[in-house]
Design an enzyme around this catalytic site. Structure first.
Site, PDB file in Angstrom:
ATOM      1  N   LYS A 199       0.825  -1.206   0.000  1.00 52.06           N
ATOM      2  CA  LYS A 199       0.000   0.000   0.000  1.00 52.06           C
ATOM      3  C   LYS A 199       0.857   1.253   0.000  1.00 52.06           C
ATOM      4  O   LYS A 199       0.520   2.242  -0.642  1.00 52.06           O
ATOM      5  CB  LYS A 199      -0.938   0.012   1.215  1.00 52.06           C
ATOM      6  CG  LYS A 199      -2.106  -0.948   1.081  1.00 52.06           C
ATOM      7  CD  LYS A 199      -3.162  -0.679   2.127  1.00 52.06           C
ATOM      8  CE  LYS A 199      -4.331  -1.658   1.987  1.00 52.06           C
ATOM      9  NZ  LYS A 199      -5.257  -1.573   3.101  1.00 52.06           N
ATOM     10  N   LYS A 234      -8.001 -12.295  -7.982  1.00 53.16           N
ATOM     11  CA  LYS A 234      -9.149 -12.418  -7.095  1.00 53.16           C
ATOM     12  C   LYS A 234     -10.291 -11.510  -7.588  1.00 53.16           C
ATOM     13  O   LYS A 234     -10.025 -10.426  -8.110  1.00 53.16           O
ATOM     14  CB  LYS A 234      -8.697 -11.962  -5.693  1.00 53.16           C
ATOM     15  CG  LYS A 234      -9.399 -12.665  -4.566  1.00 53.16           C
ATOM     16  CD  LYS A 234      -8.728 -12.329  -3.242  1.00 53.16           C
ATOM     17  CE  LYS A 234      -9.734 -11.708  -2.309  1.00 53.16           C
ATOM     18  NZ  LYS A 234      -9.207 -11.500  -0.967  1.00 53.16           N
ATOM     19  N   LYS A 259     -14.167  -5.680  -6.258  1.00 50.24           N
ATOM     20  CA  LYS A 259     -15.068  -4.601  -6.673  1.00 50.24           C
ATOM     21  C   LYS A 259     -14.284  -3.406  -7.199  1.00 50.24           C
ATOM     22  O   LYS A 259     -14.853  -2.502  -7.788  1.00 50.24           O
ATOM     23  CB  LYS A 259     -15.931  -4.161  -5.505  1.00 50.24           C
ATOM     24  CG  LYS A 259     -15.069  -3.462  -4.485  1.00 50.24           C
ATOM     25  CD  LYS A 259     -15.541  -3.529  -3.101  1.00 50.24           C
ATOM     26  CE  LYS A 259     -14.391  -3.190  -2.202  1.00 50.24           C
ATOM     27  NZ  LYS A 259     -13.841  -4.232  -1.439  1.00 50.24           N
TER      28      LYS A 259
END
Ligand code: TRP
Length: 334
Positions: free
Chosen positions: A118, A199, A202
């Site tokens: 991140k 994976k 959304k």
């Protein structure tokens, strides 16, 4: 995980309210949460404090928190049996997180792969992004959870929580249950419909890659029709060599509560068109009751608020007992 037969485990899990829940979240996590809540002592949190490590739009965050709570209930978690709450409504999480942060090393936090990923990707590298795992450890240790169902990406964080618990117990005497991560038995790992090596997410820029929990029947049918399959027309469960077909089989099996290998046997000799039609039917039938319950819960604001209030009170009472013990061990008074 060590459990004595007949003795219910204490389970804690949480999910971030990041908006747009997918069929992957349902089949991989929430459906299991509902199943475990039948037999175990379960705490389920909407991890809104974790969500703040990314800059949020307040109105949108508020909506996402409520929607996720309603969806968890709609997926079958029974609020009479399980304690469902919003993390920020139980201030004990933040207090314990600080106490644990003081027992967590910079080196440990720097080794977390999620932090490395991140901080390489996002510009807002705030301190919360770094100490995120000690807040997560607090979520778990506050309830003396011994089992933490998580996806592979969160396993390292649970292992750190475990190390912190052991360290604390060694320094101050038996205080916390030592948690163990586990990949749920019935948890299916659902992949993207467009790139079955990734994976289902959304945040995929291609909406055909995922099925949203709120997609209507036509949308579900269209997305499954466009799903990537393999080139030779054979139906076999072999995720490595036939990732597309295997993902469809996994979805079908998870919706029906059976194994993907059994599903493959059922479709042997049939074509991809027949498989896709069956997957479409299975997904539509799985989503219909969840969507109906979700709509019902969101329509009755008072009822949902009352459920979440009572969940937060139950969680807070349990959390306070642990916190009182930790205070005493550290030389603090409440
Ligand atoms: N970090 C987890 C995620 O993003 C969510 C989470 C927060 C969690 N606290 C937790 C998961 C405690 C398990 C246990 O998926």
């Amino acid at each position: 995980m060590e459990t004595t037969p007949n003795q219910p485990r204490t389970i804690l899990s949480a999910m971030q309210p990041s908006g747009g829940m997918t069929l992957g979240n349902y089949l991989g996590a929430m459906k299991n949460w509902a199943i475990m809540s039948q037999t175990d002592n379960c705490y389920y949190a909407v991890a809104d404090l974790h969500a703040l490590t990314v800059r949020q739009n307040p109105a949108e965050l508020r909506r996402n928190i409520r929607n996720l709570a309603a969806m968890i209930l709609a997926c079958g978690v029974n609020p009479e049996r399980a304690t469902l709450f919003i993390q920020s409504q139980v201030p004990e999480h933040s207090v314990l997180a600080w106490l644990l942060t003081c027992h967590t090393y910079m080196g440990e936090l720097s080794r977390m792969t999620q932090f490395k990923d991140k901080s390489a990707k996002q510009e807002n590298i705030n301190a919360g992004l770094f100490t995120y795992p000690s807040l997560m450890a607090a979520d778990i240790l506050l309830y003396n959870a011994n089992g933490v169902p998580v996806g592979a990406d969160q396993k390292q964080h649970v292992e750190l929580a475990r190390d912190i618990a052991i360290r604390f117990n060694n320094a101050y005497g038996e205080t916390f249950a030592v948690p163990e991560p586990f990949i749920p038995k019935y948890g299916a790992r659902i992949m993207s419909l467009q790139d079955p090596t990734k994976k289902m997410s959304k945040s995929d820029e291609n909406p055909n890659a995922y099925i949203s929990m709120t997609d209507d029947n036509d949308t579900v049918a269209r997305k499954i029709k466009r799903a990537v399959t393999d080139s030779d027309g054979v139906i076999e469960f072999d995720p490595e060599h036939r990732p597309g077909v295997s993902n469809l089989l996994t979805i079908y099996a998870a919706c029906k509560g059976q194994s993907a290998v059994d599903a493959a046997a059922e479709f042997a000799g049939q074509g991809y068109g027949q498989l896709k039609q069956a997957v479409t039917d299975a997904v539509q039938s799985a989503l219909a009751p969840v969507q109906a319950e979700y709509a019902r819960l969101l329509a009755d604001k008072e009822h949902l608020n009352a459920l979440l209030r009572s969940g937060a009170e139950k969680a807070s009472a349990a959390g306070r007992r642990t916190l009182r013990k930790v205070y005493r061990k550290l030389g603090l008074d409440m």
